[in-house]
Scaffold this motif. Structure first.
Motif, PDB file in Angstrom:
ATOM      1  N   THR A 175       0.418  -8.687   4.944  1.00  0.00           N
ATOM      2  CA  THR A 175      -0.413  -7.303   4.853  1.00  0.00           C
ATOM      3  C   THR A 175      -1.514  -7.071   5.046  1.00  0.00           C
ATOM      4  O   THR A 175      -1.809  -7.868   6.176  1.00  0.00           O
ATOM      5  CB  THR A 175      -0.591  -8.137   2.957  1.00  0.00           C
ATOM      6  OG1 THR A 175      -2.149  -8.913   2.865  1.00  0.00           O
ATOM      7  CG2 THR A 175       0.583  -9.527   2.053  1.00  0.00           C
TER       8      THR A 175
ATOM      9  N   SER B 262       1.620 -11.659  -4.671  1.00  0.00           N
ATOM     10  CA  SER B 262       0.358 -11.138  -3.985  1.00  0.00           C
ATOM     11  C   SER B 262      -0.949 -12.898  -3.461  1.00  0.00           C
ATOM     12  O   SER B 262      -1.520 -12.570  -2.589  1.00  0.00           O
ATOM     13  CB  SER B 262       0.279 -10.067  -5.116  1.00  0.00           C
ATOM     14  OG  SER B 262      -0.923 -10.227  -6.391  1.00  0.00           O
TER      15      SER B 262
ATOM     16  N   HIS C 284       4.755   0.213   4.129  1.00  0.00           N
ATOM     17  CA  HIS C 284       5.753   0.029   4.529  1.00  0.00           C
ATOM     18  C   HIS C 284       7.183   0.361   4.897  1.00  0.00           C
ATOM     19  O   HIS C 284       8.115   0.128   4.813  1.00  0.00           O
ATOM     20  CB  HIS C 284       6.611  -1.414   4.152  1.00  0.00           C
ATOM     21  CG  HIS C 284       5.552  -3.074   4.451  1.00  0.00           C
ATOM     22  ND1 HIS C 284       5.900  -3.177   5.581  1.00  0.00           N
ATOM     23  CD2 HIS C 284       4.718  -3.445   3.770  1.00  0.00           C
ATOM     24  CE1 HIS C 284       4.449  -4.253   5.938  1.00  0.00           C
ATOM     25  NE2 HIS C 284       3.752  -3.998   4.924  1.00  0.00           N
TER      26      HIS C 284
ATOM     27  N   SER D 172       6.822  -0.234  10.453  1.00  0.00           N
ATOM     28  CA  SER D 172       6.872  -1.717   9.652  1.00  0.00           C
ATOM     29  C   SER D 172       7.730  -2.500  10.692  1.00  0.00           C
ATOM     30  O   SER D 172       7.750  -2.545  11.408  1.00  0.00           O
ATOM     31  CB  SER D 172       8.340  -1.210   8.408  1.00  0.00           C
ATOM     32  OG  SER D 172       8.082   0.515   7.850  1.00  0.00           O
TER      33      SER D 172
ATOM     34  N   TYR E 135       9.108  -8.142  -0.847  1.00  0.00           N
ATOM     35  CA  TYR E 135       8.565  -9.006  -0.399  1.00  0.00           C
ATOM     36  C   TYR E 135       8.480  -9.897  -0.585  1.00  0.00           C
ATOM     37  O   TYR E 135       8.654 -10.797   0.322  1.00  0.00           O
ATOM     38  CB  TYR E 135       7.518  -7.827  -0.841  1.00  0.00           C
ATOM     39  CG  TYR E 135       7.040  -6.373   0.271  1.00  0.00           C
ATOM     40  CD1 TYR E 135       7.443  -6.184   1.071  1.00  0.00           C
ATOM     41  CD2 TYR E 135       6.231  -5.218  -0.822  1.00  0.00           C
ATOM     42  CE1 TYR E 135       7.735  -4.486   1.630  1.00  0.00           C
ATOM     43  CE2 TYR E 135       6.387  -4.474  -0.662  1.00  0.00           C
ATOM     44  CZ  TYR E 135       7.382  -3.678   0.983  1.00  0.00           C
ATOM     45  OH  TYR E 135       6.790  -2.401   1.183  1.00  0.00           O
TER      46      TYR E 135
ATOM     47  N   TYR F 222       6.759  -5.464  -5.565  1.00  0.00           N
ATOM     48  CA  TYR F 222       6.687  -6.700  -4.883  1.00  0.00           C
ATOM     49  C   TYR F 222       7.888  -8.041  -4.651  1.00  0.00           C
ATOM     50  O   TYR F 222       7.649  -8.598  -4.123  1.00  0.00           O
ATOM     51  CB  TYR F 222       5.381  -7.197  -5.561  1.00  0.00           C
ATOM     52  CG  TYR F 222       3.636  -6.613  -5.145  1.00  0.00           C
ATOM     53  CD1 TYR F 222       3.535  -7.641  -4.585  1.00  0.00           C
ATOM     54  CD2 TYR F 222       3.308  -6.076  -5.085  1.00  0.00           C
ATOM     55  CE1 TYR F 222       2.039  -7.070  -3.760  1.00  0.00           C
ATOM     56  CE2 TYR F 222       2.281  -5.336  -5.044  1.00  0.00           C
ATOM     57  CZ  TYR F 222       1.566  -6.152  -4.167  1.00  0.00           C
ATOM     58  OH  TYR F 222       0.643  -5.976  -3.465  1.00  0.00           O
TER      59      TYR F 222
ATOM     60  N   VAL G 154       7.158  -7.724   7.119  1.00  0.00           N
ATOM     61  CA  VAL G 154       6.934  -7.243   5.539  1.00  0.00           C
ATOM     62  C   VAL G 154       6.611  -8.950   4.391  1.00  0.00           C
ATOM     63  O   VAL G 154       5.574  -8.564   4.263  1.00  0.00           O
ATOM     64  CB  VAL G 154       8.199  -6.895   5.315  1.00  0.00           C
ATOM     65  CG1 VAL G 154       8.498  -5.216   5.665  1.00  0.00           C
ATOM     66  CG2 VAL G 154       9.427  -7.530   4.826  1.00  0.00           C
TER      67      VAL G 154
ATOM     68  N   TYR H 154       0.279  -3.402   0.180  1.00  0.00           N
ATOM     69  CA  TYR H 154       2.032  -3.338   0.454  1.00  0.00           C
ATOM     70  C   TYR H 154       2.544  -2.135  -0.349  1.00  0.00           C
ATOM     71  O   TYR H 154       3.374  -1.480  -0.266  1.00  0.00           O
ATOM     72  CB  TYR H 154       2.524  -4.770  -1.263  1.00  0.00           C
ATOM     73  CG  TYR H 154       3.227  -5.459  -0.160  1.00  0.00           C
ATOM     74  CD1 TYR H 154       3.593  -5.619   1.399  1.00  0.00           C
ATOM     75  CD2 TYR H 154       3.285  -6.851  -0.411  1.00  0.00           C
ATOM     76  CE1 TYR H 154       3.433  -6.192   2.826  1.00  0.00           C
ATOM     77  CE2 TYR H 154       3.091  -8.387  -0.168  1.00  0.00           C
ATOM     78  CZ  TYR H 154       3.912  -8.352   1.630  1.00  0.00           C
ATOM     79  OH  TYR H 154       4.328  -8.653   2.541  1.00  0.00           O
TER      80      TYR H 154
END
Lengths: 142, 389
Positions: free
Chosen positions: B263, B295, B252, B257, B155, B152, B260, B376
């Motif tokens: 979501t 998120s 991803h 992909s 991203y 996370y 990114v 993710y």
């Protein structure tokens, strides 16, 4: 092209466990070949290794040597030791491949500075033993 | 498509909610936690164990399956059950599939549960547990890239780069959710924090600090899903399952992909809203999967509450606070209440729609969104829209 890694000598390496689709890719990487699968029917390059082309569903493919370059999509600096023996902090980069812009690869980054967003990078092979080398990334200008 | 989906809308309801205590060490097995939560949910609904004809859960090799929980409670052989492989991304699909089973008549009363000792036995953070058997792990683990907070963070950095999202945005989200948790007796973390506390917390994986990360928690939660018709005759006000959607997205790492910073929720949201006959403006309160601060920010965008890239400022402007335009994670979320892998978001949504959330109640809440891990880590996601019955 090879570089020894302080990470590998400094902390426990988690060895990859190749599967039946990927074993040949790891074998080529161990020989320091930078290859992707290319579809023999439609030409689409793909990574990770798998039998079917996701674009045309052909099973005919061959290894294609490609330019070992990409751009920095993102990166992190890990401080929490998530793996046994981890020497922190260390940098993991996500690289978008020049030859296949819808594919990304990961790797470590060993420079004194952090990478820049979008920075051009080149692959380097880190030798572990005869059966295993890892692809890492360094500035494209070096 | 719409006609069939309308046939499913509001046909099933959540009629009961049950919890165990949340802690860092439950000192009991996941089987015991599951049994305790299932019985608590049945008691809340005013039902008996003999009324249950279906059980559903999800797990990643870390918990008691229906085939143990049913016999342990002396339940009759199930008409329908679900033992779904997967983590937070499938959490809401478990309830969606139970609703399908009930709406179709395959089962009448299904209890959905999730029971984990995610701090004392099987740490979600990855420390010390075996790596998951995913073909993609081989391309990540050798680099020390193994745990969800790292993924996370990767991203989140991309989002910061592309849209100018800042640490202060993440921090404001953590501060806001902690303020909500102070009004929740069940929450593990009830001491208020400031933005300086956030910025001063230690690095986990830059750009994430400790206070970006949810709480590894021991605990269980369960929900009774039955027909809307039956729920109206039970003890508690029914909460209707207006829409349930799951799927969407690609890993991803796989070929394909793309961006990114988007979501799987972006693909799923139009289907979900279409099924409910509602849109983002109809949502009164939202429980948005907060395994990490980021998120929530990215899902605020992908579920259409603000423009792409505006999730950080949306939080910083206070819109997600209690009394704001869209109160989010009113129980404190996984960051401050505790982390039961998704189901406690659904339970809180039910509480808000029943109107029994006490000091953290959103006045007049009639429609709620609850969402799962947005894909993710393992691509797909799931979500529910619930409505006051």
């Amino acid at each position: 092209m090879s570089e020894r890694s302080e990470r590998i000598s400094g902390r426990g390496l988690i060895r990859p466990i190749p599967d039946r689709d990927s074993a040949a890719w790891w074998a080529r990487t161990a020989r320091h070949e930078f290859v992707l699968q290319g579809c023999d029917a439609c030409g689409t390059l793909r990574f990770p290794a798998r039998v079917y082309c996701h674009a045309c569903r052909s099973r005919d493919w061959s290894w294609r040597p490609v330019e070992p370059t990409g751009t920095i999509e993102s990166w992190i600096v890990t401080h929490q030791p998530f793996t046994p023996g981890a020497a922190t902090p260390y940098v993991v980069v996500m690289v978008r491949l020049t030859a296949a812009p819808d594919c990304v690869m990961y790797g470590n980054w060993y420079r004194d500075r952090e990478p820049h967003p979008g920075e051009p990078v080149q692959a380097s092979f880190t030798y572990v033993d005869e059966e295993l080398s890892l692809i890492n990334w360094r500035p494209g200008s070096e | 498509m719409t006609k069939r989906l309308l046939g499913f809308r509001d046909r099933a309801a959540v009629a009961g909610v049950g919890y165990t205590a949340f802690s860092k060490d439950s000192e009991v097995s996941t089987l015991t936690l599951a049994c305790e939560a299932v019985l608590a949910a049945l008691d809340d609904a005013g039902l008996e164990p003999g009324d249950v004809d279906g059980l559903a859960t999800h797990r990643v090799g870390d918990s008691a399956p229906p085939s143990l929980v049913g016999p342990a409670l002396g339940l009759r052989p199930p008409s329908w059950y679900l033992d779904q492989f997967g983590g937070g991304s499938v959490s809401h699909s478990v309830v969606g599939q139970a609703a399908l089973a009930v709406a179709s008549g395959v089962a009448e009363t299904v209890v959905c549960y999730r029971a984990i000792n995610a701090r004392s036995e099987f740490r979600m953070g990855g420390t010390g547990r075996p790596l998951p058997a995913s073909p993609e792990v081989q391309y990540q683990a050798p680099y020390g890239y193994v745990a969800p907070p790292q993924m996370y963070a990767m991203y989140a950095r991309a989002h910061m780069t592309k849209y100018g999202t800042k640490a202060e945005h993440f921090g404001q989200l953590a501060v806001t959710q902690r303020a909500n948790a102070t009004k929740n007796p069940r929450a593990l973390m009830r001491t208020p924090i400031t933005l300086d506390d956030y910025l001063g917390s230690r690095w986990i994986a830059e750009p994430f600090r400790l206070l970006d990360c949810c709480l590894e928690t021991d605990g269980a939660c369960a929900l009774v899903v039955t027909t809307a018709e039956r729920a109206r005759d039970l003890r508690r006000p029914p909460v209707l399952i207006s829409a349930a959607a799951w799927g969407g997205g690609h890993s991803h790492l796989s070929s394909g992909s793309g961006d990114v910073t988007v979501t799987s929720a972006a693909e799923l949201a139009p289907r979900l809203y279409g099924m409910a006959g509602a849109g983002p403006r109809d949502i009164d309160v939202a429980q948005i999967y907060d395994c990490f601060t980021y998120s929530v920010i990215v899902q605020l965008e992908d579920y259409g509450f603000c423009a792409k890239g505006e999730g950080g400022p949306y939080v910083a402007e206070g819109h997600t606070a209690l009394g704001g335009r869209l109160p989010v994670n009113t129980h404190g979320g996984f960051l401050s209440e505790g982390y039961v892998h998704g189901i406690n978001h659904i339970a809180e949504a039910v509480s808000q729609l029943r109107g029994d959330a006490g000091d953290r109640q959103t006045p007049g809440a009639e429609v709620a969104l609850s969402t799962a891990q947005p894909g993710y880590v393992l691509a797909a996601t799931s979500a529910l829209i619930l409505r006051k019955g």
